[in-house]
Design an enzyme around this catalytic site. Structure first.
Site, PDB file in Angstrom:
ATOM      1  N   SER A 283       0.809  -1.208   0.000  1.00 46.50           N
ATOM      2  CA  SER A 283       0.000   0.000   0.000  1.00 46.50           C
ATOM      3  C   SER A 283       0.844   1.261   0.000  1.00 46.50           C
ATOM      4  CB  SER A 283      -0.879  -0.005   1.262  1.00 46.50           C
ATOM      5  OG  SER A 283      -1.542   1.225   1.433  1.00 46.50           O
TER       6      SER A 283
ATOM      7  N   LYS B  53      -8.329  -0.838  -9.085  1.00 40.13           N
ATOM      8  CA  LYS B  53      -8.879  -1.544  -7.923  1.00 40.13           C
ATOM      9  C   LYS B  53     -10.102  -0.805  -7.412  1.00 40.13           C
ATOM     10  CE  LYS B  53      -7.542  -3.095  -3.252  1.00 40.13           C
ATOM     11  NZ  LYS B  53      -8.275  -2.251  -2.317  1.00 40.13           N
TER      12      LYS B  53
ATOM     13  N   TYR C 120      -2.691   5.268  -3.770  1.00 41.07           N
ATOM     14  CA  TYR C 120      -3.822   6.166  -3.504  1.00 41.07           C
ATOM     15  C   TYR C 120      -3.572   7.434  -4.286  1.00 41.07           C
ATOM     16  CZ  TYR C 120      -5.976   3.568   0.337  1.00 41.07           C
ATOM     17  OH  TYR C 120      -6.629   2.626   1.075  1.00 41.07           O
TER      18      TYR C 120
ATOM     19  N   HIS D 174     -13.041  -2.842  -1.205  1.00 40.30           N
ATOM     20  CA  HIS D 174     -12.169  -2.408  -0.116  1.00 40.30           C
ATOM     21  C   HIS D 174     -12.467  -3.202   1.158  1.00 40.30           C
ATOM     22  CE1 HIS D 174      -9.460   1.291   0.187  1.00 40.30           C
ATOM     23  NE2 HIS D 174      -9.309   0.764   1.366  1.00 40.30           N
TER      24      HIS D 174
ATOM     25  N   THR E 200      -6.104   2.571  -6.564  1.00 41.55           N
ATOM     26  CA  THR E 200      -7.344   2.397  -5.798  1.00 41.55           C
ATOM     27  C   THR E 200      -8.333   3.496  -6.171  1.00 41.55           C
ATOM     28  OG1 THR E 200      -6.243   1.302  -3.964  1.00 41.55           O
ATOM     29  CG2 THR E 200      -8.335   2.419  -3.486  1.00 41.55           C
TER      30      THR E 200
END
Lengths: 364, 364, 364, 364
Positions: free
Chosen positions: A112, A234, A136, A258, A162
């Site tokens: 992440s 995603k 992100y 998520h 994401t």
């Protein structure tokens, strides 16, 4: 691969309960909690109970091969470690430990943006990968671009963007548990990296969200312009959005909600998968995360069109129980369970896991 | 808008349990109880679990607008406070406090004929509204007419006529809990105002009910003749009755089963809504109450054709926990949750909440 | 009609729990137990949750009439007391008390062959009826014929022939509870009357059952030849058998599975009712028992074609709690609840309870 | 046949709970546990709740005949004892005791390769049978052939080849319970007999399983060449595999998922049965095991096309409670319950148990 017995849990059934005793309450609330009333989180699990397996017998299953390729990379298993934030909060081994365990098993891991360890530390911990970097979208595109470039330099092999977090979901259990990251420590990937914003602010009758919530489909093309790595989207749950993603250049779609932590009430990923896989599975790779716990879950998702599946919370449980060793043990248990299940289903290889293996369960 | 932390509850999940500890048992039985075996009350909630959300990603959701108009009045939210009786029994702030909290949030509130505070007190507490007046049809039409005229004078902007209570439902929990209003105090709206009657009386082989149970569709026209305010019919559950209402001049239909407190076994409001909205949503405004708890409930009902939704018991819980402050805090939490959910669903405004957002859940 | 408060229970919700504290364990096992794993007993109840009510509003419901005729006799309610054995074991008031309570309410009651009080005692206790006599087919036809003749002489107005008990069902709860009738006392209807036999006996590879298990459709004609009373067939669950019954001269069909006490796994009566009522409801009267607890159950069954419904276990509970007074109070509570429900449904009379009142519930 | 009261349990409802108190924890884990999360084990039971019975009345059921023939052999009941391993671990009576009880009842019993007592001991204990021999395919065909020949010499009348265990399933409860067979003792059938292997071994990216996992459809023909006994294939769940089996010479198909102990997620046997019975029931005999507990389960499976059904865990429970006497008592209770159920269903013989007896249950 660790031996059964190491890492502290004899079977996959024990893992969640064991983990609950190893972490502080507020960390447990973070691990386990979902958005709102946690409908979607529960539905992700229940969706797997709506399908049953139709095994074939008397196939020669003396050798079972779990290997597959994901965006061109060789992987030992058709499951991978889904990207999850703040692994160092759960165990000091953190992302580096997970990377070592995954690499040791030959299993793909995605890391992440909101990591405890930096992109470079993760790469150094397990140089052989395979691994993906989860992005992100940042309020400033230059920050996103910088993260992607660092991942590419560190030999991550794909970028997972994401899309289901333009703002943070409402997570009651986490709020009540008091989960908070020590904000004096930057996230591992750098001081200028920001998590999704939590509270919308009311201004003039309109709720203002963080500026990265302004992202639109152009951002996929913008990202493609700064990296040669394939882009995986995603958080897609509809065929329409999946088509837009393919048109924008994505090479993979990760069907995800998520883990039920963003929009409560969203469709279970296993319910969203089949039409997306049917429409686009021949053009790009389609993956799923959400609710994968055991080998039969893997079989069901693959039979319904997933090229591979991401594992989320069980990795956190294993990390909590035994650090990198625990994660390695989990991957070993799941691999042997999957090899067993494929043998029992009469499927020798991932490519033999076909639609005929599953049937909608009769209604109770 | 109150800040998180005020009013005593950090998240919406806590509200009901907190409230249960703040009121006397007989009041709690009144708040929570439904008719008969409470099938309809439970079904109102379960109906929302039969739908799932299909969010869109990469829409620019940097600004989310919750505003809507209801019968021409500007409202800050597509949810409103449903009319409920005897608010002063739950907290001394009573209807006046609820009016202040609603007005502060810009949220529409409807007030019951059976109020603790009078029509005029409510109007004085929060002169800016917006607010509606709920009418129980009175045995004598002149009493009904007088209530309507007072509401109109006090700048209420619509009359909500309750049609599902020609007689009071059989409410076992309330009966056993011993809930009773001090009958020496008149209801706030006046000494000649009567609640629906409880016990039918057997005479000559026939059960005689109160004379207002004799009401028929003419009463809608009669009311329209004594007020310029638009009339909303509350308690309609079939397309046929909704059509009759429109033909009689109603401007709005509130699909409601009285929170499961009248006819046990009646259809869940969310199940009754879609055909009514499909048939009449383009001619008049269609609303729903019953079972709304979280933002995803709001999204589902709006996607299925409701122009707005009424909130019932959660307002009583918030009032019990923190009076007007509690109600304000509730409205604030629900508003930010709704803004978050709309952003996560890729819907920037109420008008973008379309039928494509929802899908019937797969059967378990 | 007894007043609320009399008989010891304020609402219908309390009745079962109250009754459980008033009788000995082995009696309670007899009252509550069903056959086998009690699937059918549970299904009888759950079947009612698969239908919802669609009420009409603004009908003039100032007077609601519960009266109906059953095989030509005036009855105050469209529900009746189903035949049940050994009422004197539950309360000394026994069948005579139930007869008095039913007669006082104007409600039809059916009395079992296996009664504590005799046919003549029951008739003497409440000369005005209305009442039916339930017949267990006896090994010797002359015994059956004698019972029928006594019932006719005692002004019972119909014969209900039980067809679902050629042998007694396997009732584990009753067996374990040790329920047993004092066999030194004859059943009320006479010393030569036999209950269905319990244990089949294996002889030569074949299980031999009691000789009355040899009954076939001729017995209906035989009975018709010895009485002028109309014959109702109880225990029919298929259209085919209902047609045979009509062809054999029956005037009524009671759709029943013996309260789940005979063949476990048998279809719920509410599921069996609609096709039978659709096929034959215009020729004969069709009734249902099994699972009726509240007014909405009555409405659902009537809307699906039942002319009336039988109440079983709740009568035993009421009898246990308050003897004849308890039964009277139960009938009063259920009557006022039904009048309330009809008013709330917009139905003024039994004949207005039409198919449009109900809809199959959406699946969860 | 033992009398009610013997063996220690008055009804079938008590059996499982009683048994749980009679065996050591690790044995109980072995008896009760299934594979993985035990989805299939639960589904085997729930599948029976999706069907209901439609009994016929007024058939002459004074004599009910449970007898049937299975592969030409006379059997007293249409249920048989399914093959189960290691019966001597549960009670010293072991396979010999089960054989005596079954033979006494005239009920067919199948005995496992993995027995505590040898093929010859079982035959000596109850020379009259009827009995079948269950074969686990051995890594070396000569061992399989030798077992088959011994069974034939000992007058077993069919060979049941288990096809759903090329490798042992993952059984968490058993693993955690620590169930283990004393490996210093050979299984009863001989020192060279091997159980299915537990842990696949990873070699060069491929999981290697035991060589008998290499079996393919040729093995059925190979077995047919070394015995005159009819061959039954156990563990088939699809029409396609059943057709292959018939083509290979099988005379019976036992629809089974190994009691949910092998591939978790596999379809419930009752759901798999109808298409297989419809396609092949006229050519060969089709049986079912998995989830049979009571007489109504037997009726449902037979009505859906099974020629007979195998009983698994209840036999282990009965054996644990009362050894051979307990098993005899169980068979007696189930037989009388089945005779009762057939009488109540209006079916005098196994051949009268037709498809019209069952209907898919309405959905809850």
């Amino acid at each position: 691969v660790s031996e059964p017995g190491e890492g502290g849990f004899p079977t996959l059934s024990d893992l969640e309960a064991l983990a609950s005793r190893r972490v502080l309450d507020h960390i447990w609330a973070y691990i386990e909690g979902g958005a709102g009333d946690e409908r979607t989180m529960r539905e992700n699990l229940r969706a797997f109970e709506r399908w049953v397996l139709l095994p074939r017998v008397l196939e020669d299953v003396s050798a079972v091969d779990l290997r597959t390729t994901l965006l061109g990379a060789q992987c030992a298993t058709p499951f991978f470690i889904a990207p999850m934030a703040y692994l160092g909060e759960i165990h000091p081994d953190g992302e580096s430990g997970v990377a070592r365990a995954a690499s040791g098993a030959g299993t793909l891991a995605a890391f992440s943006t909101l990591s405890t360890h930096s992109i470079e530390q993760i790469a150094a911990a397990a140089p052989d990968g395979p691994r993906w970097f989860q992005l992100y979208l940042q309020p400033e595109f230059r920050v996103s671009a910088s993260l992607v470039e660092r991942a590419e330099r560190s030999r991550f092999s794909a970028i997972v963007v994401t899309l289901d977090a333009p703002v943070l979901g409402v997570r009651d259990r986490q709020t009540k548990g008091g989960f908070a990251i020590d904000s004096s420590r930057p996230v591992g990937s750098g001081e200028d990296v920001l998590p999704p914003s939590r509270v919308p602010v009311l201004q003039g009758g309109t709720y203002r969200l963080r500026s990265d919530a302004a992202s639109n489909w152009n951002v996929v093309r913008d990202l493609a312009s700064v990296t040669r790595l394939p882009i995986v989207l995603k958080g897609v749950l509809t065929v329409e959005d999946a088509r837009r993603g393919v048109a924008a250049g994505a090479k993979g779609i990760l069907v995800s909600n998520h883990g039920g932590r963003q929009l409560d009430g969203a469709i279970a990923t296993l319910e969203a998968l089949p039409p997306i896989a049917a429409a686009l599975g021949s053009e790009i790779e389609v993956y799923l995360d959400g609710g994968i716990r055991r080998a039969d879950d893997v079989l069901i998702a693959l039979a319904l069109g997933a090229k591979a599946v991401g594992i989320g919370r069980p990795i956190l449980w294993a990390l909590a129980v035994g650090g990198a060793t625990g994660v390695g043990h989990y991957l070993s248990l799941l691999s042997t369970e999957l090899a067993t299940a494929m043998a029992l289903a009469g499927r020798r290889s991932v490519s033999e896991i076909d639609r005929a293996l599953v049937e909608r369960r009769s209604v109770h």
